[in-house]
Scaffold this motif. Structure first.
Motif, PDB file in Angstrom:
ATOM      1  N   VAL A  54      44.143  28.060  18.793  1.00 60.97           N
ATOM      2  CA  VAL A  54      44.576  27.188  19.889  1.00 60.97           C
ATOM      3  C   VAL A  54      44.123  27.765  21.229  1.00 60.97           C
ATOM      4  CG1 VAL A  54      46.582  26.326  21.161  1.00 60.97           C
ATOM      5  CG2 VAL A  54      46.536  26.181  18.672  1.00 60.97           C
ATOM      6  N   GLN A  55      44.307  29.062  21.397  1.00 66.24           N
ATOM      7  CA  GLN A  55      43.886  29.738  22.624  1.00 66.24           C
ATOM      8  C   GLN A  55      42.389  29.560  22.858  1.00 66.24           C
ATOM      9  OE1 GLN A  55      45.010  31.068  25.315  1.00 66.24           O
ATOM     10  NE2 GLN A  55      44.792  33.288  25.416  1.00 66.24           N
ATOM     11  N   LEU A  56      41.579  29.816  21.839  1.00 66.13           N
ATOM     12  CA  LEU A  56      40.130  29.700  21.973  1.00 66.13           C
ATOM     13  C   LEU A  56      39.699  28.255  22.202  1.00 66.13           C
ATOM     14  CD1 LEU A  56      38.983  32.209  19.206  1.00 66.13           C
ATOM     15  CD2 LEU A  56      38.988  32.559  21.674  1.00 66.13           C
TER      16      LEU A  56
ATOM     17  N   ALA B  30      37.598  26.904  25.471  1.00 66.42           N
ATOM     18  CA  ALA B  30      36.369  26.112  25.368  1.00 66.42           C
ATOM     19  C   ALA B  30      36.502  24.783  26.109  1.00 66.42           C
ATOM     20  CB  ALA B  30      36.035  25.869  23.889  1.00 66.42           C
ATOM     21  N   LEU B  31      37.628  24.093  25.904  1.00 63.78           N
ATOM     22  CA  LEU B  31      37.829  22.797  26.559  1.00 63.78           C
ATOM     23  C   LEU B  31      37.892  22.938  28.077  1.00 63.78           C
ATOM     24  CD1 LEU B  31      40.488  21.162  24.189  1.00 63.78           C
ATOM     25  CD2 LEU B  31      38.065  20.562  24.402  1.00 63.78           C
ATOM     26  N   PHE B  32      38.503  24.019  28.542  1.00 64.01           N
ATOM     27  CA  PHE B  32      38.634  24.233  29.982  1.00 64.01           C
ATOM     28  C   PHE B  32      37.269  24.429  30.635  1.00 64.01           C
ATOM     29  CE2 PHE B  32      39.065  27.112  33.622  1.00 64.01           C
ATOM     30  CZ  PHE B  32      39.939  26.385  34.413  1.00 64.01           C
ATOM     31  N   TYR B  33      36.451  25.287  30.048  1.00 62.03           N
ATOM     32  CA  TYR B  33      35.151  25.569  30.654  1.00 62.03           C
ATOM     33  C   TYR B  33      34.144  24.429  30.443  1.00 62.03           C
ATOM     34  CZ  TYR B  33      36.564  30.288  31.869  1.00 62.03           C
ATOM     35  OH  TYR B  33      37.199  31.380  32.436  1.00 62.03           O
ATOM     36  N   LEU B  34      34.431  23.539  29.488  1.00 64.93           N
ATOM     37  CA  LEU B  34      33.606  22.344  29.300  1.00 64.93           C
ATOM     38  C   LEU B  34      34.113  21.163  30.131  1.00 64.93           C
ATOM     39  CD1 LEU B  34      33.047  22.519  25.424  1.00 64.93           C
ATOM     40  CD2 LEU B  34      31.326  22.922  27.201  1.00 64.93           C
TER      41      LEU B  34
ATOM     42  N   THR C 281      46.517  43.942   2.455  1.00 63.88           N
ATOM     43  CA  THR C 281      45.799  43.486   3.647  1.00 63.88           C
ATOM     44  C   THR C 281      46.056  41.999   3.844  1.00 63.88           C
ATOM     45  OG1 THR C 281      44.041  45.136   3.370  1.00 63.88           O
ATOM     46  CG2 THR C 281      43.551  43.210   4.740  1.00 63.88           C
ATOM     47  N   LEU C 282      46.670  41.651   4.947  1.00 67.49           N
ATOM     48  CA  LEU C 282      46.951  40.254   5.270  1.00 67.49           C
ATOM     49  C   LEU C 282      45.997  39.727   6.338  1.00 67.49           C
ATOM     50  CD1 LEU C 282      50.875  40.319   5.375  1.00 67.49           C
ATOM     51  CD2 LEU C 282      49.393  39.557   3.515  1.00 67.49           C
ATOM     52  N   ILE C 283      45.523  40.613   7.199  1.00 64.90           N
ATOM     53  CA  ILE C 283      44.596  40.212   8.259  1.00 64.90           C
ATOM     54  C   ILE C 283      43.257  40.887   8.003  1.00 64.90           C
ATOM     55  CG2 ILE C 283      44.156  40.149  10.732  1.00 64.90           C
ATOM     56  CD1 ILE C 283      47.105  40.302  11.245  1.00 64.90           C
ATOM     57  N   THR C 284      42.245  40.089   7.687  1.00 58.12           N
ATOM     58  CA  THR C 284      40.915  40.620   7.410  1.00 58.12           C
ATOM     59  C   THR C 284      40.204  40.955   8.721  1.00 58.12           C
ATOM     60  OG1 THR C 284      39.925  38.417   7.451  1.00 58.12           O
ATOM     61  CG2 THR C 284      40.779  39.216   5.330  1.00 58.12           C
ATOM     62  N   LYS C 285      39.042  41.606   8.614  1.00 59.26           N
ATOM     63  CA  LYS C 285      38.279  41.981   9.806  1.00 59.26           C
ATOM     64  C   LYS C 285      37.833  40.750  10.598  1.00 59.26           C
ATOM     65  CE  LYS C 285      36.630  46.333   7.816  1.00 59.26           C
ATOM     66  NZ  LYS C 285      35.451  47.123   7.352  1.00 59.26           N
ATOM     67  N   LYS C 286      37.454  39.678   9.900  1.00 58.91           N
ATOM     68  CA  LYS C 286      37.039  38.451  10.587  1.00 58.91           C
ATOM     69  C   LYS C 286      38.203  37.841  11.364  1.00 58.91           C
ATOM     70  CE  LYS C 286      33.312  37.188   7.399  1.00 58.91           C
ATOM     71  NZ  LYS C 286      32.795  36.182   6.420  1.00 58.91           N
ATOM     72  N   LYS C 287      39.391  37.879  10.766  1.00 58.98           N
ATOM     73  CA  LYS C 287      40.572  37.352  11.459  1.00 58.98           C
ATOM     74  C   LYS C 287      40.897  38.209  12.681  1.00 58.98           C
ATOM     75  CE  LYS C 287      42.751  35.143   7.448  1.00 58.98           C
ATOM     76  NZ  LYS C 287      43.927  35.148   6.532  1.00 58.98           N
ATOM     77  N   TRP C 288      40.726  39.529  12.540  1.00 57.62           N
ATOM     78  CA  TRP C 288      40.973  40.414  13.676  1.00 57.62           C
ATOM     79  C   TRP C 288      40.031  40.102  14.829  1.00 57.62           C
ATOM     80  CZ3 TRP C 288      44.885  42.844  15.334  1.00 57.62           C
ATOM     81  CH2 TRP C 288      45.806  43.438  14.479  1.00 57.62           C
ATOM     82  N   LEU C 289      38.809  39.750  14.516  1.00 57.00           N
ATOM     83  CA  LEU C 289      37.842  39.400  15.559  1.00 57.00           C
ATOM     84  C   LEU C 289      38.327  38.191  16.348  1.00 57.00           C
ATOM     85  CD1 LEU C 289      35.081  39.947  16.849  1.00 57.00           C
ATOM     86  CD2 LEU C 289      34.071  38.409  15.128  1.00 57.00           C
ATOM     87  N   VAL C 290      38.823  37.176  15.649  1.00 55.27           N
ATOM     88  CA  VAL C 290      39.351  35.970  16.301  1.00 55.27           C
ATOM     89  C   VAL C 290      40.581  36.306  17.143  1.00 55.27           C
ATOM     90  CG1 VAL C 290      40.401  33.702  15.888  1.00 55.27           C
ATOM     91  CG2 VAL C 290      38.449  34.440  14.511  1.00 55.27           C
ATOM     92  N   ILE C 291      41.473  37.109  16.578  1.00 46.29           N
ATOM     93  CA  ILE C 291      42.718  37.482  17.269  1.00 46.29           C
ATOM     94  C   ILE C 291      42.429  38.238  18.552  1.00 46.29           C
ATOM     95  CG2 ILE C 291      44.788  38.933  17.106  1.00 46.29           C
ATOM     96  CD1 ILE C 291      44.742  38.287  14.045  1.00 46.29           C
ATOM     97  N   LEU C 292      41.544  39.232  18.468  1.00 44.49           N
ATOM     98  CA  LEU C 292      41.240  40.060  19.637  1.00 44.49           C
ATOM     99  C   LEU C 292      40.495  39.271  20.708  1.00 44.49           C
ATOM    100  CD1 LEU C 292      40.208  43.378  17.850  1.00 44.49           C
ATOM    101  CD2 LEU C 292      42.340  42.891  19.050  1.00 44.49           C
ATOM    102  N   LEU C 293      39.610  38.374  20.293  1.00 49.53           N
ATOM    103  CA  LEU C 293      38.895  37.540  21.254  1.00 49.53           C
ATOM    104  C   LEU C 293      39.856  36.631  21.998  1.00 49.53           C
ATOM    105  CD1 LEU C 293      36.179  36.672  22.429  1.00 49.53           C
ATOM    106  CD2 LEU C 293      35.992  34.993  20.572  1.00 49.53           C
ATOM    107  N   ALA C 294      40.791  36.030  21.272  1.00 52.49           N
ATOM    108  CA  ALA C 294      41.787  35.161  21.905  1.00 52.49           C
ATOM    109  C   ALA C 294      42.685  35.955  22.839  1.00 52.49           C
ATOM    110  CB  ALA C 294      42.619  34.458  20.831  1.00 52.49           C
ATOM    111  N   LEU C 295      43.079  37.140  22.417  1.00 47.96           N
ATOM    112  CA  LEU C 295      43.945  37.984  23.242  1.00 47.96           C
ATOM    113  C   LEU C 295      43.239  38.414  24.529  1.00 47.96           C
ATOM    114  CD1 LEU C 295      46.690  39.496  23.386  1.00 47.96           C
ATOM    115  CD2 LEU C 295      45.538  41.438  22.317  1.00 47.96           C
ATOM    116  N   PHE C 296      41.930  38.637  24.447  1.00 47.06           N
ATOM    117  CA  PHE C 296      41.175  39.065  25.620  1.00 47.06           C
ATOM    118  C   PHE C 296      41.313  38.062  26.768  1.00 47.06           C
ATOM    119  CE2 PHE C 296      37.241  38.699  28.095  1.00 47.06           C
ATOM    120  CZ  PHE C 296      37.161  39.963  28.651  1.00 47.06           C
ATOM    121  N   PHE C 297      41.348  36.769  26.445  1.00 46.57           N
ATOM    122  CA  PHE C 297      41.394  35.736  27.478  1.00 46.57           C
ATOM    123  C   PHE C 297      42.752  35.635  28.172  1.00 46.57           C
ATOM    124  CE2 PHE C 297      37.608  34.255  25.171  1.00 46.57           C
ATOM    125  CZ  PHE C 297      36.750  34.057  26.246  1.00 46.57           C
TER     126      PHE C 297
END
Length: 349
Positions: A72-74, A78-82, A145-161
């Motif tokens: 939702v964050q990502l 995207a919608l904001f900058y578009l 393991t409940l959160i895979t590396k790919k999921k962590w990438l999405v989580i951290l990217l969203a958190l960065f914003f």
């Protein structure tokens, strides 16, 4: 029974303050109702988490919630900058009038902050920190393991914003704990990743406003972090020096404003969950509130729960809301080994 005792002591001490000049009965009863609902939830939670299968379902659901909010964050970013999201509420820097609206986008001087469906980015951050801390603790405790590396990438990217220093730093601390709790290979991978990624970020953004703020925090020149860390304890000192019973629940903002004779605080809220407990319920109430967390300190399986809740409480003073008590309850019951299928302990409630 700890929190039952805490509620009784807090209600009695709060009612004893009814005739103070700042005290509002509506504030007390509104908060008291939320506390009672939260306590009821805490009493019922052990009935839900009776088996390891139930606990896995809850932990897995938390991971799904985290991923949902990250997407939702990502999406909003995207919608904001578009320029495709007129429903998003743009809040200019320094304008507090629209903070209580949903779908806020904070237009700061140097960067734009996003908080998803939360009222503000810092709320998004502490909610995610609570969820991630509980999930990581469950993963370590059960070796899954409940959160895979790919999921962590999405989580951290969203958190960065969010550009929330407290939120980003808290998740980094939780990840470091996870890495250090792993095997030698995992520790080596973590060290190599940190050694490469941190210098890369600095070199790619040498004049970054976010980096400058981090430097300001480390040097003690950042107003926001100073408010959260130092002002919180100054407010506690002001309150307890005037009344050891605190301000009464639901009246901490009014009490701090009332006793701040020197007008030294620009922000009235405590900005700290632990401090809020002492400010609202006084020296005795605050001490009782701390008992479960002190217990966590001496039990190895609860130490990450303690770290998680401490990181959350150093990010927000929103102590008297149902979701916070839900996280507090899970931090105990999610890792407590049930005695049997029919009976569960109620040590915290």
């Amino acid at each position: 029974m700890i929190f039952v005792i805490w509620v009784l002591v807090s209600f009695i001490s709060s009612l004893s303050l009814m005739y103070e000049g700042y005290f509002t009965v509506t504030g007390f009863f509104g908060t008291a109702i939320r506390i009672l609902v939260s306590l009821s939830l805490m009493l019922c939670l052990p009935l839900w988490l009776r088996t390891e299968k139930n606990k896995f379902a809850v932990a897995n659901s938390l991971s799904s919630v985290v991923i949902f909010h990250s997407f939702v964050q990502l999406l909003f970013v995207a919608l904001f900058y578009l320029n495709k999201a007129p429903f998003l509420n743009l809040v200019p820097h320094g304008d507090q009038s629209n903070r209580q609206h949903w779908l806020n986008i904070y237009d700061y001087t140097f960067y734009t902050r996003f908080g998803g469906v939360f009222e503000e980015p810092s709320w998004y951050s502490w909610f995610m920190v609570a969820c991630l801390g509980l999930i990581i603790a469950y993963e370590i405790h059960n070796k899954v393991t409940l959160i895979t590396k790919k999921k962590w990438l999405v989580i951290l990217l969203a958190l960065f914003f969010t550009y929330s220093i407290a939120g980003i730093a808290s998740v980094c601390i939780l990840l470091a704990y996870k890495v250090l709790s792993g095997n030698g290979k995992a520790k080596l991978q973590g060290v190599v990743l940190a050694s490469i990624s941190i210098p890369t970020i600095v070199l790619l953004n040498p004049d970054s406003a976010l980096l400058n703020r981090i430097i300001g925090i480390l040097s003690g020149n950042d107003g926001s972090s100073n408010t959260r860390i130092f002002d919180a304890f100054s407010k506690l000192k002001v309150i307890l020096s005037n009344n050891l019973s605190g301000t009464g629940i639901g009246n901490s903002l009014e009490g701090i404003l009332y006793y701040d004779h020197a007008q030294q605080f620009n922000i009235t809220s405590t900005q700290n969950g632990y401090v809020e407990a002492f400010v609202s319920t006084g020296l005795i109430g605050g001490a009782i509130f701390m008992v479960p967390f002190i217990y966590f300190m001496f039990e190895k399986k609860y130490r990450l729960s303690l770290i998680t809740m401490t990181l959350v409480f150093f990010t927000t003073s929103a102590l008297f809301i149902v979701v916070m008590w839900f996280f507090m309850s899970l931090s105990y019951y999610l890792y407590k080994k049930p005695r049997n299928e029919k009976k569960s302990s109620s040590a915290l409630t």
